[in-house]
Design an enzyme around this catalytic site. Sequence first.
Site, PDB file in Angstrom:
ATOM      1  N   GLN A   1     -54.166   3.446 -31.708  1.00 20.16           N
ATOM      2  CA  GLN A   1     -53.696   3.800 -30.016  1.00 20.16           C
ATOM      3  C   GLN A   1     -55.210   3.969 -29.538  1.00 20.16           C
ATOM      4  O   GLN A   1     -54.945   4.493 -28.082  1.00 20.16           O
ATOM      5  CB  GLN A   1     -52.827   5.084 -30.354  1.00 20.16           C
TER       6      GLN A   1
ATOM      7  N   CYS B   1     -49.248   7.751 -28.959  1.00 22.64           N
ATOM      8  CA  CYS B   1     -48.663   7.970 -30.390  1.00 22.64           C
ATOM      9  C   CYS B   1     -47.465   7.855 -30.593  1.00 22.64           C
ATOM     10  O   CYS B   1     -46.778   7.241 -31.260  1.00 22.64           O
ATOM     11  CB  CYS B   1     -49.161   9.130 -30.900  1.00 22.64           C
TER      12      CYS B   1
ATOM     13  N   ASN C   1     -49.838   6.152 -39.768  1.00 20.23           N
ATOM     14  CA  ASN C   1     -50.543   6.624 -38.515  1.00 20.23           C
ATOM     15  C   ASN C   1     -50.809   5.459 -37.731  1.00 20.23           C
ATOM     16  O   ASN C   1     -50.693   4.351 -37.934  1.00 20.23           O
ATOM     17  CB  ASN C   1     -51.854   7.609 -39.005  1.00 20.23           C
TER      18      ASN C   1
ATOM     19  N   HIS D   1     -48.274  15.238 -32.126  1.00 19.63           N
ATOM     20  CA  HIS D   1     -48.619  13.749 -32.696  1.00 19.63           C
ATOM     21  C   HIS D   1     -47.278  13.500 -33.270  1.00 19.63           C
ATOM     22  O   HIS D   1     -46.217  14.161 -34.013  1.00 19.63           O
ATOM     23  CB  HIS D   1     -49.594  13.846 -33.747  1.00 19.63           C
TER      24      HIS D   1
END
Length: 512
Positions: A121, A127, A453, A431
């Site tokens: 990102q 996110c 992630n 997040h």
Amino acid sequence: MGATLSKPATSTTIRGPAASPPAGATQDSSQETAFNEKRSHIDGVHPCAGPSSKPMSANGSLTLDNMSAWESTASGPVHTLARTMLPNSPITSLQRRQVLIDDIHVYNTDIQFKTSPIANQRSTGRCWLFASTNVLRYNVMKRAGLSEFQLSQPYLFFYDKLNKANYYLELMMENSDLPLNSRLISHLSSSAALLADGGQWDMAVNLFENYGCVPHVVYTETVHSVNSAPLNNLLQKKVREHGMVLRKLSRQLRAQNIAEDEQLTTLRSKKEALMAETYRMMTAMLGVPPRPDTSFDWNYYDKDNKAHKWSGTPLEFYATFVGKQPSESFSMIHDPRNPFSKVYTVDKLGNIWGGRPITYVNTEMENLKMTVVKMLQAGQPVFFGCDIFQQEDKTLGVLDVDLFDYDTPFGISLNLTKAERVEIGESSMTHAMVITGVHLDDNGRPLKYRLENAWGENIGFKGWFCMTDSWFEQYAFQIVVPKSFAPKELVKLLDEEERIVLPAWDPMGALA
């Protein structure tokens, strides 16, 4: 990571001050119990206060006597070593080595179908868009027979920003009678809220249902989509100005005693003219995105290196390769401040005006854990929201409540409960990531989780993170689950339970 968060505040209409769990909530975590046992000295007299409760400073200012008394508590070889080493070492050097050895990236329950590549990102708070598209791309890759693939996050980013500008202006018109310094207007106009990069699952569903989605190659990143601060700064300046124009016009129309429906028609006509400026700025910095109702061509190789071509609109792409699972999924949360088995929403929070509202079903942590396990065993990735900035090692990709040893060098322990951390502003959803695996003990209980992630392959273990079960208890707030995998009693609440409205500035309105 997600957007900068607003200062939290709880709703007095929902509950009173809560030093302990409110009615309807239970202390469902062994970690919470352990925290309460550790904090016993906080509710009494601190050891530094001495045998008498009489303060050294009668007027409340700090004195040299205070410092002398405090210095006496810092004697001994441990504090001497800490003062020698820490001025020249980062605080992250206080990691417990055994924790890092224990948290190896091995899982006995893992999604067999692997996605690629690890997304990034970059310098943005997108996110939630990466987590949602990472969940969706599993279906796309399976149905198209791909070995690697990414959906276009910039495509969704564009339409999210454009709609958030419209959403804000609608709220400015709707609340034009409130003073500018009111808490609501101040919050909505803050940089943390206005056109923020962050978002929530229901906001992502709004985008999918209205605009569909496209492969990344169809609408790619730009300088401003991967580093959004300059874009946001300029857009916020202009959209705040548009809000002021509409507030003034609204007051003028009311003063002229014009009928309310005519006022709204005039205001929305003016709003659309102002929005043209926002659109021009965004297309200049991000490029003109595909229209959701206009066909595009997608040429690609499958996993066997055979060439294919697909043609259709973004909405048709979404219907063909993703389906209805996103719209049939909802958020289960663990918010120990508020009663469980209740449905919550957040006032004035959204991206598409008139779209799907933010909806949370609050439940015990055990329900979140067992639902995650159930989904992973069925091969389903899990979107989840957490407070990533707690007890983390980005280099190794480890999230563990025991990661850092603060007790030895400082003689302290961190004793706030999860509820208290949220109430005081120490913790909130910052997040969103995707859970793709879990390691279970012999009794089927989760020990640790595998996380996908969106910080690139150089952060964590080749882009992956390991989260312990105790960290999940303390710092995870949300999972997104299809109704077919959720506890039936929670699904029933969605249809029958009245939504409790949290104020716009509540911590559960944080945008991951």
